[in-house]
Scaffold this active site. Structure first.
Site, PDB file in Angstrom:
ATOM      1  N   LYS A 195       0.851  -1.187   0.000  1.00 23.87           N
ATOM      2  CA  LYS A 195       0.000   0.000   0.000  1.00 23.87           C
ATOM      3  C   LYS A 195       0.882   1.230   0.000  1.00 23.87           C
ATOM      4  CE  LYS A 195      -3.850   2.252   0.191  1.00 23.87           C
ATOM      5  NZ  LYS A 195      -3.436   2.941  -1.062  1.00 23.87           N
ATOM      6  N   GLN A 225       7.205   3.863   3.909  1.00 25.68           N
ATOM      7  CA  GLN A 225       5.795   3.467   3.944  1.00 25.68           C
ATOM      8  C   GLN A 225       5.600   2.190   4.773  1.00 25.68           C
ATOM      9  OE1 GLN A 225       3.746   5.512   1.437  1.00 25.68           O
ATOM     10  NE2 GLN A 225       2.229   5.055   2.967  1.00 25.68           N
ATOM     11  N   LYS A 265       5.495   3.348   8.423  1.00 29.08           N
ATOM     12  CA  LYS A 265       4.339   4.228   8.618  1.00 29.08           C
ATOM     13  C   LYS A 265       3.061   3.393   8.662  1.00 29.08           C
ATOM     14  CE  LYS A 265       4.065   7.575   5.604  1.00 29.08           C
ATOM     15  NZ  LYS A 265       3.711   8.408   4.418  1.00 29.08           N
ATOM     16  N   LYS A 312       5.378   1.691  -3.097  1.00 31.75           N
ATOM     17  CA  LYS A 312       5.312   3.044  -3.669  1.00 31.75           C
ATOM     18  C   LYS A 312       5.600   2.943  -5.151  1.00 31.75           C
ATOM     19  CE  LYS A 312       4.728   7.308  -2.243  1.00 31.75           C
ATOM     20  NZ  LYS A 312       4.003   7.827  -1.063  1.00 31.75           N
ATOM     21  N   GLY A 347      -2.587   8.360  -4.374  1.00 35.51           N
ATOM     22  CA  GLY A 347      -1.878   9.547  -4.870  1.00 35.51           C
ATOM     23  C   GLY A 347      -0.642   9.890  -4.059  1.00 35.51           C
ATOM     24  N   ASP A 348       0.112  10.814  -4.575  1.00 36.96           N
ATOM     25  CA  ASP A 348       1.253  11.447  -3.894  1.00 36.96           C
ATOM     26  C   ASP A 348       1.513  12.715  -4.717  1.00 36.96           C
ATOM     27  OD1 ASP A 348       3.432  10.725  -1.679  1.00 36.96           O
ATOM     28  OD2 ASP A 348       4.527  11.624  -3.325  1.00 36.96           O
ATOM     29  N   THR A 362      -4.503  13.631   4.974  1.00 37.34           N
ATOM     30  CA  THR A 362      -3.089  13.791   5.350  1.00 37.34           C
ATOM     31  C   THR A 362      -2.896  15.117   6.080  1.00 37.34           C
ATOM     32  OG1 THR A 362      -2.559  12.563   3.359  1.00 37.34           O
ATOM     33  CG2 THR A 362      -0.731  13.611   4.505  1.00 37.34           C
ATOM     34  N   ASN A 369      -2.075  19.160  -2.035  1.00 39.11           N
ATOM     35  CA  ASN A 369      -3.096  18.468  -1.245  1.00 39.11           C
ATOM     36  C   ASN A 369      -2.803  18.520   0.264  1.00 39.11           C
ATOM     37  OD1 ASN A 369      -3.690  15.534   0.073  1.00 39.11           O
ATOM     38  ND2 ASN A 369      -5.416  16.269  -1.121  1.00 39.11           N
ATOM     39  N   SER A 424      -6.853   5.862   3.669  1.00 37.50           N
ATOM     40  CA  SER A 424      -6.916   4.970   2.504  1.00 37.50           C
ATOM     41  C   SER A 424      -7.342   3.571   2.942  1.00 37.50           C
ATOM     42  CB  SER A 424      -5.546   4.873   1.824  1.00 37.50           C
ATOM     43  OG  SER A 424      -5.319   5.973   0.981  1.00 37.50           O
TER      44      SER A 424
HETATM   45  P1  NDP Z   1       0.920  17.838  -4.438  1.00 36.50           P
HETATM   46  O1  NDP Z   1       1.420  17.476  -5.782  1.00 36.50           O
HETATM   47  O2  NDP Z   1      -0.537  18.020  -4.224  1.00 36.50           O
HETATM   48  O3  NDP Z   1       1.636  19.164  -3.918  1.00 36.50           O
HETATM   49  C1  NDP Z   1       3.017  19.248  -3.802  1.00 36.50           C
HETATM   50  C2  NDP Z   1       3.382  20.653  -3.369  1.00 36.50           C
HETATM   51  O4  NDP Z   1       4.758  20.681  -3.015  1.00 36.50           O
HETATM   52  C3  NDP Z   1       3.212  21.683  -4.491  1.00 36.50           C
HETATM   53  O5  NDP Z   1       2.908  22.935  -3.937  1.00 36.50           O
HETATM   54  C4  NDP Z   1       4.585  21.681  -5.129  1.00 36.50           C
HETATM   55  O6  NDP Z   1       4.918  22.890  -5.794  1.00 36.50           O
HETATM   56  C5  NDP Z   1       5.487  21.496  -3.934  1.00 36.50           C
HETATM   57  N1  NDP Z   1       6.707  20.779  -4.353  1.00 36.50           N
HETATM   58  C6  NDP Z   1       6.768  19.498  -4.800  1.00 36.50           C
HETATM   59  N2  NDP Z   1       8.024  19.172  -5.144  1.00 36.50           N
HETATM   60  C7  NDP Z   1       8.757  20.276  -4.913  1.00 36.50           C
HETATM   61  C8  NDP Z   1      10.128  20.551  -5.054  1.00 36.50           C
HETATM   62  N3  NDP Z   1      10.989  19.631  -5.517  1.00 36.50           N
HETATM   63  N4  NDP Z   1      10.546  21.806  -4.696  1.00 36.50           N
HETATM   64  C9  NDP Z   1       9.664  22.743  -4.228  1.00 36.50           C
HETATM   65  N5  NDP Z   1       8.341  22.517  -4.076  1.00 36.50           N
HETATM   66  C10 NDP Z   1       7.902  21.301  -4.402  1.00 36.50           C
HETATM   67  O7  NDP Z   1       1.493  16.692  -3.462  1.00 36.50           O
HETATM   68  P2  NDP Z   1       1.017  16.292  -2.001  1.00 36.50           P
HETATM   69  O8  NDP Z   1       0.521  17.479  -1.270  1.00 36.50           O
HETATM   70  O9  NDP Z   1       0.153  15.091  -2.129  1.00 36.50           O
HETATM   71  O10 NDP Z   1       2.386  15.795  -1.345  1.00 36.50           O
HETATM   72  C11 NDP Z   1       3.241  16.653  -0.612  1.00 36.50           C
HETATM   73  C12 NDP Z   1       4.141  15.824   0.285  1.00 36.50           C
HETATM   74  O11 NDP Z   1       3.341  15.068   1.196  1.00 36.50           O
HETATM   75  C13 NDP Z   1       5.022  14.788  -0.420  1.00 36.50           C
HETATM   76  O12 NDP Z   1       6.237  14.666   0.300  1.00 36.50           O
HETATM   77  C14 NDP Z   1       4.227  13.502  -0.280  1.00 36.50           C
HETATM   78  O13 NDP Z   1       5.063  12.382  -0.367  1.00 36.50           O
HETATM   79  C15 NDP Z   1       3.681  13.678   1.123  1.00 36.50           C
HETATM   80  N6  NDP Z   1       2.505  12.883   1.466  1.00 36.50           N
HETATM   81  C16 NDP Z   1       1.370  12.925   0.705  1.00 36.50           C
HETATM   82  C17 NDP Z   1       0.263  12.187   1.078  1.00 36.50           C
HETATM   83  C18 NDP Z   1      -1.010  12.260   0.322  1.00 36.50           C
HETATM   84  O14 NDP Z   1      -1.986  11.647   0.782  1.00 36.50           O
HETATM   85  N7  NDP Z   1      -1.121  12.974  -0.778  1.00 36.50           N
HETATM   86  C19 NDP Z   1       0.297  11.304   2.266  1.00 36.50           C
HETATM   87  C20 NDP Z   1       1.504  11.396   3.037  1.00 36.50           C
HETATM   88  C21 NDP Z   1       2.568  12.150   2.617  1.00 36.50           C
HETATM   89  P3  NDP Z   1       4.860  22.918  -7.415  1.00 36.50           P
HETATM   90  O15 NDP Z   1       3.417  22.728  -7.744  1.00 36.50           O
HETATM   91  O16 NDP Z   1       5.413  24.260  -7.763  1.00 36.50           O
HETATM   92  O17 NDP Z   1       5.725  21.766  -7.866  1.00 36.50           O
HETATM   93  O1  2IT Z   2       3.031   8.900   1.533  1.00 41.56           O
HETATM   94  C1  2IT Z   2       1.875   8.467   1.719  1.00 41.56           C
HETATM   95  O2  2IT Z   2       1.550   7.928   2.780  1.00 41.56           O
HETATM   96  C2  2IT Z   2       0.889   8.642   0.642  1.00 41.56           C
HETATM   97  N1  2IT Z   2       1.213   9.248  -0.370  1.00 41.56           N
HETATM   98  C3  2IT Z   2      -0.479   8.050   0.777  1.00 41.56           C
HETATM   99  C4  2IT Z   2      -0.468   6.596   0.475  1.00 41.56           C
HETATM  100  C5  2IT Z   2      -1.839   5.935   0.392  1.00 41.56           C
HETATM  101  O3  2IT Z   2      -1.834   4.772   0.000  1.00 41.56           O
HETATM  102  O4  2IT Z   2      -2.853   6.553   0.712  1.00 41.56           O
END
Ligand code: NDP
Ligand code: 2IT
Length: 447
Positions: A91, A112, A115, A127, A166-167, A211, A242, A379
């Site tokens: 997952k 993961q 976690k 992943k 997603g991520d 998240t 997100n 999830s």
């Molecule tokens: P999104 O794609 O929705 O948003 C990512 C954000 O981070 C954007 O604002 C983006 O800016 C910025 N960003 C990404 N990469 C870079 C970079 N290299 N340098 C500067 N800014 C950056 O992703 P999420 O919000 O889903 O994910 C954000 C973080 O949270 C990640 O580390 C992800 O692994 C983690 N995460 C996500 C989960 C989920 O459920 N979605 C669960 C647990 C952890 P720009 O648009 O300009 O690239």
């Molecule tokens: O980093 C993470 O935990 C996620 N991007 C969510 C993973 C999931 O299966 O919901």
């Protein structure tokens, strides 16, 4: 410092996985925490549990060919690392970002495992992703890419096998296209094969928010444990995707004042507090950049291009963009500016030097494995609802999320206490997550 046995395991990981620096970093952090566990549990070393955990069960790399809007052929690389299935089906999310390569997918998959163990829910670790860059691509291009990606991925996943989500770069739109193609190829309405689905077709309430909300709940628990709260506190969140958006929403509901957030073009500073409806309109609807926010918000809000959001002083920092975004120097600046707590919404956003600065300064530091586990936990609740063909209300789902975050928080603290490191959530999260996976692996024999 690594215990001697762990040091030789780490050297082997370096040798067997050359150049994968983010993976090395993620492994090292866990190994640094689990030394004391080996003293209490010689059976883990005897059956080489750690060596086995560091080697993914399966790694899949594939070609993703697709046609852009001009009719030109584009080629990307797709990945799925099925890391550990001792606790349940693999997952973990899919990341679409140009920086994606095997080392990033392996670091994320490795984190993961622990976690997911920490959530106490029946999910293994995995992943995936691609070096595809969705920025500037039309909806149709994104759809064609997702369809091509799934045309290979579908044979490796399934409700009982491997369940993506997603991520970075993969949200509701992409999950829809991915699920649509899976359904078409397999001729099965197998809702539980992917999570983060839209509410119109099998998605779960609160998954989108989970998240960010979960991270805010986790920080609230850490503050509560220190006899304080979010009330009136100045908060900075990095990113504006997100995780960032829904962290801002919940922190604001809990009484905090979020004054800054960022994207890869710079950051916005809005001393009155971020206007969330405007931010959602710009980021979720228009998919525009943050300068548009400052221009529309008017007086009081400024866009600071190409600068680091961690220059903005705050009491609570919630890094929610990407890995290694807070360096040792950033951490020192934040501590000097009056930092009280950190909740890692992103995966591994703080460098090892940064973590040391925070821990030495006595900051309440919630590592990603614990603080951002609300996403994957919800999830697992989505999978549960899909399996029972049920759907829960928003209120009930949010309540479940809050309970899960509070349990994770308490378990981290209890485990840290048990191992003589009171208040150290990094040790607590790594040790508790590791023990759960290790015990299941021992029970399952040499597989
Ligand atoms: P999104 O794609 O929705 O948003 C990512 C954000 O981070 C954007 O604002 C983006 O800016 C910025 N960003 C990404 N990469 C870079 C970079 N290299 N340098 C500067 N800014 C950056 O992703 P999420 O919000 O889903 O994910 C954000 C973080 O949270 C990640 O580390 C992800 O692994 C983690 N995460 C996500 C989960 C989920 O459920 N979605 C669960 C647990 C952890 P720009 O648009 O300009 O690239
Ligand atoms: O980093 C993470 O935990 C996620 N991007 C969510 C993973 C999931 O299966 O919901």
């Amino acid at each position: 410092m690594l215990h001697e046995k762990l040091s030789s395991i780490y050297d082997n990981v370096l040798r067997r996985n050359p150049g994968e620096i983010e993976f090395h970093q993620a492994v090292r952090e866990v190994l640094e925490s689990i030394g004391p566990v080996l003293g209490k549990h010689p059976e883990y070393a005897e059956s080489k549990i750690i060596e086995r955990i560091c080697e993914p069960e399966r790694q899949i790399i594939f070609r993703v060919p697709w046609l852009d809007d001009r009719g030109e052929v584009q080629i990307n690389r797709g990945f799925r690392v099925e890391f550990n299935s001792a606790l349940g089906p693999y997952k973990g999310g899919l990341r679409f970002h140009p920086s994606v390569y095997l080392g990033i997918v392996k670091f994320l998959g490795f984190e993961q495992i622990f976690k997911n163990g920490l959530t106490g829910l029946p999910i293994g670790g995995g992943k995936g992703g691609s070096d595809f860059d969705p920025k500037g691509r039309s909806d149709r291009e994104v759809m064609r890419f997702c369809q091509s990606f799934m045309t290979e991925l579908y044979r490796h996943i399934g409700e009982y096998t491997d369940v993506p989500a997603g991520d970075i770069g993969v949200g509701g739109r992409e999950v829809g296209y991915l699920f649509g193609q899976y359904k078409r190829i397999t001729n099965r309405y197998e809702s539980g094969v992917i999570t983060g689905k839209g509410l119109a077709y099998g998605g779960a309430q609160v998954r989108k928010e989970a998240t960010g909300y979960g991270c805010a709940f986790f920080v609230e628990e850490m503050l509560k444990a220190r006899g304080t709260s979010f009330d009136g506190r100045r908060v900075v969140v990095s990113g504006s995707g997100n995780v960032a958006v829904y962290s801002i929403e919940k922190v604001t509901q809990l009484g905090g004042l979020v004054v800054a957030c960022s994207d890869s073009s710079g950051y916005i500073l809005d001393e009155k507090g971020i206007d969330l409806e405007l931010l959602k309109q710009i980021k979720e609807v228009e998919r525009a950049r943050l300068d548009v926010y400052a221009a529309r918000r008017g007086e009081g809000a400024t866009f600071v291009p190409d600068r680091n959001v961690w220059d903005v002083p705050c009491e609570v920092a919630m890094p929610s963009a990407t890995q290694n975004e807070i360096t040792g120097k950033d951490a020192a600046t934040l501590v000097a500016g009056g930092l009280v707590a950190v909740g890692e919404g992103a995966n591994m956003p703080t460098t090892p030097e940064g973590i040391k600065v925070f821990l030495d300064a006595g900051v309440a530091f919630g590592p990603g494995k614990a603080a951002n586990a609300g996403g994957v936990a919800t999830s697992a609740l989505e999978m549960q609802q899909n399996a029972s063909r049920d759907s829960w209300t928003f209120e009930f789902s949010e309540h479940r999320l809050q309970e899960i975050m509070s349990d994770i928080h308490d378990r981290c603290l209890q485990t840290a206490d048990e191992y003589g490191m009171p208040g150290n959530y990094v040790a607590g999260a790594n040790i508790d997550g590791f023990r759960r996976v290790a015990d299941a692996m021992l029970a399952l024999g040499l597989i």
